[in-house]
Scaffold this motif. Structure first.
Motif, PDB file in Angstrom:
ATOM      1  N   ALA A   1     -11.003 -53.349  45.134  1.00 56.28           N
ATOM      2  CA  ALA A   1     -12.341 -52.993  44.642  1.00 56.28           C
ATOM      3  C   ALA A   1     -12.301 -51.663  43.892  1.00 56.28           C
ATOM      4  O   ALA A   1     -12.919 -51.513  42.831  1.00 56.28           O
ATOM      5  N   ARG A   2     -11.565 -50.690  44.438  1.00 54.58           N
ATOM      6  CA  ARG A   2     -11.438 -49.391  43.767  1.00 54.58           C
ATOM      7  C   ARG A   2     -10.736 -49.538  42.420  1.00 54.58           C
ATOM      8  O   ARG A   2     -11.124 -48.922  41.419  1.00 54.58           O
ATOM      9  N   ALA A   3      -9.700 -50.386  42.397  1.00 49.89           N
ATOM     10  CA  ALA A   3      -8.960 -50.590  41.150  1.00 49.89           C
ATOM     11  C   ALA A   3      -9.843 -51.205  40.074  1.00 49.89           C
ATOM     12  O   ALA A   3      -9.696 -50.908  38.881  1.00 49.89           O
ATOM     13  N   TYR A   4     -10.775 -52.074  40.495  1.00 51.83           N
ATOM     14  CA  TYR A   4     -11.624 -52.778  39.545  1.00 51.83           C
ATOM     15  C   TYR A   4     -12.949 -52.053  39.270  1.00 51.83           C
ATOM     16  O   TYR A   4     -13.684 -52.436  38.363  1.00 51.83           O
ATOM     17  N   ALA A   5     -13.224 -50.978  39.993  1.00 54.60           N
ATOM     18  CA  ALA A   5     -14.551 -50.363  40.000  1.00 54.60           C
ATOM     19  C   ALA A   5     -15.104 -50.061  38.615  1.00 54.60           C
ATOM     20  O   ALA A   5     -16.295 -50.247  38.346  1.00 54.60           O
ATOM     21  N   ALA A   6     -14.257 -49.580  37.712  1.00 52.62           N
ATOM     22  CA  ALA A   6     -14.720 -49.223  36.366  1.00 52.62           C
ATOM     23  C   ALA A   6     -14.644 -50.414  35.412  1.00 52.62           C
ATOM     24  O   ALA A   6     -14.652 -50.248  34.196  1.00 52.62           O
TER      25      ALA A   6
END
Length: 241
Positions: free
Chosen positions: A148-153
């Motif tokens: 999720a953090r990797a995809y956040a942006a």
């Protein structure tokens, strides 16, 4: 247009050649697994994509632009990166971990909170973990938080270096199933490193087999299974049965 392109790329560490005159294209929307023995150049190749390693020769392109000509901070903010264990920030809450890149982009606290809510839902995480720290969630949840953090942006490229190596078999199976679905629904281009040819065949639409820094075969999974190009690939295919 290719999402990622390697054009005659070579790299050495000391006197040892890690990647040798490698050229290939990863198309937008591909799920490419990189398979090979330890030291075959898998992680080196991946780190060239987000500028962590600069090739000695040749050029790496991301979305049609040479990595060498891009602002490295902006490049990395636009590419998700997930590794084994995910290395979440232990002192930050789950919400702060997921929203870290968003805070660097200057989003307000309210905007970040709303985006985190969406991401928790997308990656099947309960809302009540957002104020916990990583030590208070399970390994499978931590892996989902890392993705999720990797995809956040809303990165369109996701780099994953053996991300499921530290979880149990049941959790690994479920994460594999979920990642395949996220790849399709989110329209991601994924580059996925694994030592497990069975995992690569299950997850990917293409497989890149490396050995001693050279491409042994780069093809669709069906082609790898039907027509292994060299003995090294044939041995890997035999291991998958």
């Amino acid at each position: 247009m290719s999402a990622i392109r390697f054009d005659k790329v070579s790299h050495k560490f000391d006197d040892r050649t890690i990647v040798s005159d490698l050229s290939l294209d990863i198309e937008c929307g591909d799920f490419v697994s990189i398979v090979g023995s330890s030291g075959s150049g898998k992680t080196t190749l991946m780190k060239m994509i987000n500028g962590l390693i600069t090739p000695d020769h040749g050029t790496v392109y991301v979305n049609g632009v040479a990595v060498s000509e891009m602002d490295v901070v902006e490049l990395r903010r636009g590419i998700g990166y997930s590794i084994q264990g995910n290395v979440l920030f232990p002192h930050l809450t789950i919400e702060e971990n997921i929203g870290y890149v968003l805070s660097l982009k200057g989003l307000s606290r309210e905007q970040i909170a709303a985006r985190v809510t969406d991401l928790l839902h997308t990656f099947q995480l309960p809302d009540d973990i957002r104020q916990r720290v990583p030590s208070q969630i399970s390994g499978g949840q931590a892996q989902r938080v890392g993705i999720a953090r990797a995809y956040a942006a809303e990165a369109n490229i996701l780099l994953m270096d053996e991300p499921f190596g530290a979880v149990d078999a049941i959790t690994r199976y479920q994460l594999q199933e979920d990642l395949k679905r996220w790849h399709e629904t989110l329209g991601l281009t994924i580059v996925f490193i694994t030592h497990d040819i069975r995992e690569a065949l299950k997850m990917s639409n293409k497989i890149l087999v490396l050995h001693e820094g050279k491409v042994q075969q780069y093809a669709a999974c069906e082609e790898i299974l039907r027509n292994p190009a060299v003995g090294f690939v044939e041995d890997l295919v035999r291991m998958s049965h």
